[in-house]
Design a protein around this motif. Structure first.
Motif, mmCIF file in Angstrom:
data_model
loop_
_atom_site.group_PDB
_atom_site.id
_atom_site.type_symbol
_atom_site.label_atom_id
_atom_site.label_comp_id
_atom_site.label_asym_id
_atom_site.label_seq_id
_atom_site.Cartn_x
_atom_site.Cartn_y
_atom_site.Cartn_z
ATOM 1 N N GLY A 80 0.713 -1.008 0.058
ATOM 2 C CA GLY A 80 0.043 0.049 0.352
ATOM 3 C C GLY A 80 0.754 1.090 0.429
ATOM 4 N N GLY A 81 1.295 2.462 1.067
ATOM 5 C CA GLY A 81 1.840 2.877 0.747
ATOM 6 C C GLY A 81 2.778 3.420 2.002
ATOM 7 N N ASP A 82 3.273 1.637 1.436
ATOM 8 C CA ASP A 82 4.933 1.683 2.052
ATOM 9 C C ASP A 82 5.577 1.685 0.996
ATOM 10 N N GLY A 83 4.545 1.268 -0.278
ATOM 11 C CA GLY A 83 5.362 0.809 -1.397
ATOM 12 C C GLY A 83 5.457 -0.987 -1.386
ATOM 13 N N MET A 84 6.882 -1.837 -2.215
ATOM 14 C CA MET A 84 6.593 -2.796 -2.243
ATOM 15 C C MET A 84 8.251 -3.007 -1.842
ATOM 16 N N ALA A 85 7.741 -4.483 -1.547
ATOM 17 C CA ALA A 85 8.728 -4.969 -0.904
ATOM 18 C C ALA A 85 9.436 -6.543 -2.183
ATOM 19 N N LEU A 86 10.543 -6.196 -3.230
ATOM 20 C CA LEU A 86 10.872 -7.018 -4.588
ATOM 21 C C LEU A 86 12.071 -8.069 -3.716
ATOM 22 N N PHE A 87 11.905 -9.445 -4.042
ATOM 23 C CA PHE A 87 12.357 -10.675 -3.331
ATOM 24 C C PHE A 87 12.910 -11.186 -4.712
ATOM 25 N N GLY B 50 14.753 -14.269 -4.872
ATOM 26 C CA GLY B 50 15.242 -15.312 -4.343
ATOM 27 C C GLY B 50 15.304 -14.331 -2.762
ATOM 28 N N THR B 51 15.542 -15.593 -1.950
ATOM 29 C CA THR B 51 15.722 -14.615 -0.219
ATOM 30 C C THR B 51 16.858 -14.016 -0.797
ATOM 31 N N GLU B 52 17.867 -13.914 -1.196
ATOM 32 C CA GLU B 52 18.942 -12.967 -0.699
ATOM 33 C C GLU B 52 19.151 -11.596 -1.799
ATOM 34 N N SER B 53 17.983 -11.452 -1.865
ATOM 35 C CA SER B 53 18.364 -10.408 -2.916
ATOM 36 C C SER B 53 16.834 -9.252 -2.815
ATOM 37 N N ILE B 54 16.809 -8.126 -1.625
ATOM 38 C CA ILE B 54 14.865 -8.691 -1.121
ATOM 39 C C ILE B 54 15.762 -6.001 -1.401
ATOM 40 N N ARG B 55 14.972 -6.173 -2.053
ATOM 41 C CA ARG B 55 15.023 -4.361 -2.167
ATOM 42 C C ARG B 55 13.193 -3.928 -2.111
ATOM 43 N N HIS B 56 13.284 -2.555 -1.486
ATOM 44 C CA HIS B 56 12.021 -1.742 -1.577
ATOM 45 C C HIS B 56 12.327 -0.961 -2.264
ATOM 46 N N ILE B 57 11.029 -0.705 -2.627
ATOM 47 C CA ILE B 57 10.303 0.652 -3.475
ATOM 48 C C ILE B 57 9.679 1.810 -3.036
ATOM 49 N N PRO B 58 10.306 2.706 -3.329
ATOM 50 C CA PRO B 58 8.838 3.283 -2.600
ATOM 51 C C PRO B 58 7.455 3.644 -3.195
ATOM 52 N N THR C 19 8.999 -1.065 -10.969
ATOM 53 C CA THR C 19 8.824 0.259 -10.997
ATOM 54 C C THR C 19 7.729 1.253 -11.550
ATOM 55 N N LEU C 20 7.545 0.510 -12.956
ATOM 56 C CA LEU C 20 6.571 0.606 -13.699
ATOM 57 C C LEU C 20 5.070 0.997 -12.657
ATOM 58 N N ALA C 21 5.443 -0.903 -12.403
ATOM 59 C CA ALA C 21 3.978 -0.711 -11.817
ATOM 60 C C ALA C 21 3.866 -0.217 -11.121
ATOM 61 N N ASN C 22 4.844 0.073 -10.222
ATOM 62 C CA ASN C 22 4.689 1.562 -8.807
ATOM 63 C C ASN C 22 4.261 2.697 -9.163
ATOM 64 N N TYR C 23 4.530 3.260 -9.889
ATOM 65 C CA TYR C 23 3.582 4.434 -10.740
ATOM 66 C C TYR C 23 2.787 4.381 -11.400
ATOM 67 N N ALA C 24 2.340 3.411 -12.077
ATOM 68 C CA ALA C 24 0.533 2.413 -12.724
ATOM 69 C C ALA C 24 0.049 2.211 -10.973
ATOM 70 N N ALA C 25 0.345 2.319 -9.756
ATOM 71 C CA ALA C 25 -0.424 2.077 -8.971
ATOM 72 C C ALA C 25 -0.842 3.144 -8.714
ATOM 73 N N GLY C 26 0.557 4.324 -8.452
ATOM 74 C CA GLY C 26 0.076 5.051 -8.245
ATOM 75 C C GLY C 26 -0.542 6.287 -9.029
ATOM 76 N N VAL C 27 -1.358 5.981 -9.798
ATOM 77 C CA VAL C 27 -1.883 6.549 -10.901
ATOM 78 C C VAL C 27 -3.623 6.317 -10.630
ATOM 79 N N VAL C 28 -3.687 5.141 -10.727
ATOM 80 C CA VAL C 28 -5.191 4.038 -10.106
ATOM 81 C C VAL C 28 -5.553 4.489 -9.120
ATOM 82 N N VAL C 29 -4.413 4.983 -8.087
ATOM 83 C CA VAL C 29 -5.571 4.828 -6.490
ATOM 84 C C VAL C 29 -5.578 6.359 -6.486
#
Length: 337
Positions: free
Chosen positions: A245-252, A254-262, A297-307
């Motif tokens: 939701g408002g806290d963005g996304m966590a992209l895994f 695999g289990t050894e690479s986790i990045r957060h997209i705001p 990252t593109l998906a996060n922009y798109a979600a930001g538009v539709v909400v």
């Protein structure tokens, strides 16, 4: 990730193919006002002033892909009824290619929402939750076998209506193993069906769904990571995206690479359909050959538009470009490496 790179990525979405298989439903809205209580029971009397129908479920996922310039093929089932005819018309209006299997033994899934003074009064569901009958099931796989090699990415859009079931998954996964080039399989999960999704390429649960699948309460960064690791152990999926939701996304990856997209939402009016937008955008970006981080990252922009819109909305390429221009470069952080 520079804004220039993101703009180039948006333009490269156009013309690429994605297949969507799953639960199609008709979202029907009756909108009006209330000025009295019924004499028959203590309930409001809604005076209907307008009605509208929209593509719901897997149809909304396909509509998002078409809105971004992609070529969407929607494979689903409808009944031999007026609602099924309406869905077919809506698919044509949205310029979707479809394979709608008519099942005479089940009604088209229809959700009627009665809205009064901008408040939902009640929702009425008409549906039959069960897998396809044998004849329709064979029709489905005969069709899939004929076109499966044309699609690099496939979305399984599971709304728990029975289309995505054990028999379907087992046969589908065996079929794609025989493809000239195995397509990527993305799943928007339903909690009750988690164990069906083993070995898929990407799962996209929200925090509630991730917590239910992992058996823990997800409330912060630590529990998001724990839930993700538990889902990998349970399902052996390739990648996982937990939307927060408002806290963005966590992209895994695999289990050894986790990045957060705001989050990139400028304002939030309605989160309806945001998950459909996310998986649709990711699928189209992967079909265009992008890496998973760029796709998310593109998906996060798109979600930001539709909400920022009311109801199940979609984002166009111009919407994404406008959002990118108005916002700073995304600050992706590393949670684990």
């Amino acid at each position: 990730m520079t804004l220039e790179k993101i703009h180039c990525a948006i333009e490269s979405l156009k013309g690429h193919k994605v297949m969507i298989i799953g639960d199609l439903m008709l979202d029907h809205y009756m909108i009006g006002g209330v000025d009295r209580i019924s004499p028959e029971a203590p309930v409001p009397v809604v005076r209907v002033e307008s009605e509208t129908s929209l593509l719901g479920g897997a149809g909304n996922v396909a509509r998002n892909i078409a809105s971004l310039g992609g070529e969407a093929l929607l494979v689903a089932t409808v009944g031999h009824d007026e609602a099924g005819d309406t869905l077919e018309e809506l698919c044509n209006e949205a310029q979707l290619t479809t394979k709608l299997i008519r099942d005479p033994s089940r009604p088209t899934t229809k959700k009627t929402r009665i809205i009064a003074s901008n408040q939902q009064v009640v929702r009425v569901d008409q549906e039959l939750v069960r897998p396809l009958q044998d004849r329709e099931f064979e029709e489905l796989f005969k069709y899939l076998q004929s076109i499966i090699n044309d699609f690099p990415v496939i979305i399984l859009s599971d709304y728990g209506k029975g289309f995505i079931c054990r028999e379907f998954i087992d046969r589908f996964m065996d079929m794609i193993k025989e493809c000239d080039r195995r397509p990527l399989v993305l799943v928007d999960p339903k909690t009750v069906n988690y164990d069906l999704y083993k070995n898929v390429d990407l799962l996209t649960p929200n925090t509630k769904e991730a917590g239910e699948g992992a058996g823990i309460l997800v409330a912060d960064r630590e529990t998001v990571i724990r839930a993700g690791e538990a889902l990998f152990e349970r399902l052996d999926c390739k990648n996982l995206l937990i939307t927060m939701g408002g806290d963005g996304m966590a992209l895994f990856e695999g289990t050894e690479s986790i990045r957060h997209i705001p989050t990139f939402a400028r304002k939030v009016f309605d989160v309806t359909g945001a998950g459909d937008t996310v998986i649709a955008t990711i699928a189209l970006a992967l079909s265009a050959g992008m890496d998973l981080l760029t796709a998310c990252t593109l998906a996060n922009y798109a979600a930001g538009v539709v909400v920022g819109q009311v109801g199940a909305a979609t984002a166009s390429s111009s919407d994404l470009n406008d959002a990118v221009d108005e916002l700073p470069e995304p600050d992706v952080s590393i949670w684990k490496e």
